[in-house]
Design an enzyme around this catalytic site. Structure first.
Site, PDB file in Angstrom:
ATOM      1  N   SER A   8       1.303  -1.125  -0.019  1.00  0.00           N
ATOM      2  CA  SER A   8      -0.392  -0.227  -0.434  1.00  0.00           C
ATOM      3  C   SER A   8       1.365   1.332   0.226  1.00  0.00           C
ATOM      4  CB  SER A   8      -0.692   0.006   1.106  1.00  0.00           C
ATOM      5  OG  SER A   8      -1.639   1.588   1.554  1.00  0.00           O
ATOM      6  N   HIS A  31      -1.406  -1.455  -4.099  1.00  0.00           N
ATOM      7  CA  HIS A  31      -2.955  -0.734  -3.639  1.00  0.00           C
ATOM      8  C   HIS A  31      -2.647   0.332  -3.051  1.00  0.00           C
ATOM      9  CE1 HIS A  31      -5.760  -1.854  -0.859  1.00  0.00           C
ATOM     10  NE2 HIS A  31      -5.692  -0.816   0.337  1.00  0.00           N
ATOM     11  N   ASP A  33      -5.273   3.910  -2.093  1.00  0.00           N
ATOM     12  CA  ASP A  33      -5.854   4.113  -0.686  1.00  0.00           C
ATOM     13  C   ASP A  33      -6.236   5.263  -1.465  1.00  0.00           C
ATOM     14  OD1 ASP A  33      -6.092   1.822   1.301  1.00  0.00           O
ATOM     15  OD2 ASP A  33      -4.536   2.312   1.557  1.00  0.00           O
ATOM     16  N   HIS A  64      -8.643   1.028  -3.517  1.00  0.00           N
ATOM     17  CA  HIS A  64      -8.844   0.905  -2.728  1.00  0.00           C
ATOM     18  C   HIS A  64      -9.852   2.023  -2.603  1.00  0.00           C
ATOM     19  CE1 HIS A  64      -9.737  -0.080   1.910  1.00  0.00           C
ATOM     20  NE2 HIS A  64     -10.242   0.253   1.716  1.00  0.00           N
ATOM     21  N   MET A 135     -11.798  -6.160   5.399  1.00  0.00           N
ATOM     22  CA  MET A 135     -10.404  -4.683   6.899  1.00  0.00           C
ATOM     23  C   MET A 135     -10.482  -5.544   7.635  1.00  0.00           C
ATOM     24  SD  MET A 135      -9.481  -2.237   5.296  1.00  0.00           S
ATOM     25  CE  MET A 135      -9.352  -0.990   5.718  1.00  0.00           C
ATOM     26  N   GLY A 140      -8.385   3.511   7.179  1.00  0.00           N
ATOM     27  CA  GLY A 140      -8.197   5.256   7.378  1.00  0.00           C
ATOM     28  C   GLY A 140      -6.759   5.737   7.331  1.00  0.00           C
ATOM     29  N   PHE A 141      -5.372   5.053   8.604  1.00  0.00           N
ATOM     30  CA  PHE A 141      -4.466   5.154   8.574  1.00  0.00           C
ATOM     31  C   PHE A 141      -3.977   3.682   8.526  1.00  0.00           C
ATOM     32  CE2 PHE A 141      -7.066   8.397  10.225  1.00  0.00           C
ATOM     33  CZ  PHE A 141      -5.882   9.183  10.248  1.00  0.00           C
ATOM     34  N   GLY A 142      -3.115   3.629   7.790  1.00  0.00           N
ATOM     35  CA  GLY A 142      -1.666   2.978   8.054  1.00  0.00           C
ATOM     36  C   GLY A 142      -0.654   2.625   9.461  1.00  0.00           C
ATOM     37  N   GLY A 143       0.173   1.045   9.698  1.00  0.00           N
ATOM     38  CA  GLY A 143       0.642   1.145  10.782  1.00  0.00           C
ATOM     39  C   GLY A 143      -0.274   1.132  11.868  1.00  0.00           C
ATOM     40  N   ASP A 173      -6.376  -6.335   4.675  1.00  0.00           N
ATOM     41  CA  ASP A 173      -5.956  -5.086   4.326  1.00  0.00           C
ATOM     42  C   ASP A 173      -5.592  -4.657   5.571  1.00  0.00           C
ATOM     43  OD1 ASP A 173      -4.523  -2.623   4.043  1.00  0.00           O
ATOM     44  OD2 ASP A 173      -6.513  -1.722   3.015  1.00  0.00           O
ATOM     45  N   GLY A 175      -1.955  -4.100   8.849  1.00  0.00           N
ATOM     46  CA  GLY A 175      -1.383  -4.976   9.674  1.00  0.00           C
ATOM     47  C   GLY A 175      -0.980  -6.030  10.324  1.00  0.00           C
ATOM     48  N   SER A 196       2.902  -0.098   5.882  1.00  0.00           N
ATOM     49  CA  SER A 196       3.744   0.064   7.061  1.00  0.00           C
ATOM     50  C   SER A 196       5.325  -1.337   7.508  1.00  0.00           C
ATOM     51  CB  SER A 196       3.586   0.669   8.000  1.00  0.00           C
ATOM     52  OG  SER A 196       2.578  -0.053   8.916  1.00  0.00           O
TER      53      SER A 196
HETATM   54  C1  DX5 Z   1      -5.721   1.640   5.902  1.00  0.00           C
HETATM   55  C2  DX5 Z   1      -5.274   1.023   4.566  1.00  0.00           C
HETATM   56  C3  DX5 Z   1      -4.287   0.288   4.234  1.00  0.00           C
HETATM   57  C4  DX5 Z   1      -2.860   0.897   5.101  1.00  0.00           C
HETATM   58  C5  DX5 Z   1      -2.255  -0.309   4.929  1.00  0.00           C
HETATM   59  O1  DX5 Z   1      -7.069   2.625   6.016  1.00  0.00           O
HETATM   60  O2  DX5 Z   1      -6.409   0.731   3.277  1.00  0.00           O
HETATM   61  O3  DX5 Z   1      -4.874   0.054   2.614  1.00  0.00           O
HETATM   62  O4  DX5 Z   1      -2.451   1.536   4.267  1.00  0.00           O
HETATM   63  O5  DX5 Z   1      -1.555  -0.241   6.102  1.00  0.00           O
HETATM   64  P1  DX5 Z   1      -1.325  -0.983   7.212  1.00  0.00           P
HETATM   65  O6  DX5 Z   1      -0.313  -2.659   6.418  1.00  0.00           O
HETATM   66  O7  DX5 Z   1       0.472   0.024   7.614  1.00  0.00           O
HETATM   67  O8  DX5 Z   1      -2.132  -1.331   7.991  1.00  0.00           O
HETATM   68 ZN    ZN Z   2      -6.450  -0.229   1.806  1.00  0.00          ZN
END
Ligand code: DX5
Ligand code: ZN
Length: 222
Positions: A8, A31, A33, A64, A135, A140-143, A173, A175, A196
């Site tokens: 992503s 991917h 987002d 996505h 999901m 909303g956020f990575g990491g 998708d 973590g 991440s």
């Molecule tokens: C979160 C995104 C993901 C995100 C995943 O809303 O849809 O695609 O980038 O990031 P990681 O792999 O760090 O959880």
């Molecule tokens: Zn995503």
């Protein structure tokens, strides 16, 4: 069953997307987002930027959509050549007709469910989709850390895909990393988004390979 690793780019350096894309040449899809600061409390990029990415990506784009006005925007991503367009079940009242329009515009159609959304109604319409995205974090956020309570949905979806002999890809998708990918794969996921885990790694190719091997080990448990 083959395994797909989709980094992503939410976790990539947004000032250098083209170079970042080159660093993940061993991935299966990229991917992407799309967030509108309405469906989720974060904002990324929209159709013109993704259209530009489509021109230089070495890999198919796995878009996505985390946007409220899915019915208005989803088709545009198929029209610019995205390989796959996944929209959220929570963002439309007409998931089947939207999926049909995405397919008619030339892309694979995916449907995503947030952690709090029951999967059963969508299992009844799975043949209308090419991908189901479970999901494993709140979008909303990575990491973020994977939410364990989401994993029974992966197992339930796998049972349904297999019992109906569907060709639907089962994506997870959020973590996903080396600590859990084998276990999630053993539950039946075959398409793994990793933000991440890939982009924070100094050696992306080695990280993609390690994730791939672990996911393949998970499948061998089945
Ligand atoms: C979160 C995104 C993901 C995100 C995943 O809303 O849809 O695609 O980038 O990031 P990681 O792999 O760090 O959880
Ligand atoms: Zn995503």
């Amino acid at each position: 069953m083959s395994v797909r690793i989709n980094p992503s780019i939410l976790s990539a350096d947004s000032g250098n997307f083209q170079t970042e894309f080159e660093s993940i040449a061993s991935a299966d899809l990229v991917h992407v987002d799309v967030m509108d600061n309405h469906f989720v409390p974060n904002l990324t990029f929209g159709l013109p930027v993704v259209a530009r990415m489509q021109q230089y990506t070495p890999k198919p784009l796995d878009v996505h959509l985390m946007i409220s006005d899915t019915d208005r925007w989803a088709i545009g991503y198929a029209e610019i050549g995205a390989y796959s367009v996944t929209f959220h079940a929570e963002s439309t009242d007409q998931p089947v007709s939207l999926a049909r329009r995405i397919r008619a515009a030339g892309a694979r159609a995916g449907i995503a469910v947030k952690p709090g959304t029951a999967i059963e109604p969508y299992l009844e319409m799975l043949s209308e989709f090419d991908q189901l995205l479970v999901m494993t974090v709140e979008p909303g956020f990575g990491g973020q850390k994977l939410i364990e309570d989401t994993l029974p949905k992966v197992a339930a979806a796998r049972r349904r895909i297999d019992s109906e002999k569907l060709a639907v890809w089962l994506q997870v998708d959020g973590g996903i990393d080396q600590s859990n990918i084998e276990r999630v794969s053993a539950l039946g996921a075959d398409t793994f988004v990793a933000g991440s885990a890939v982009f924070k790694s100094p050696d992306r190719a080695a990280q993609i390979e390690a994730l791939r091997q672990a996911a393949e080990r998970g499948h061998s448990h089945n």
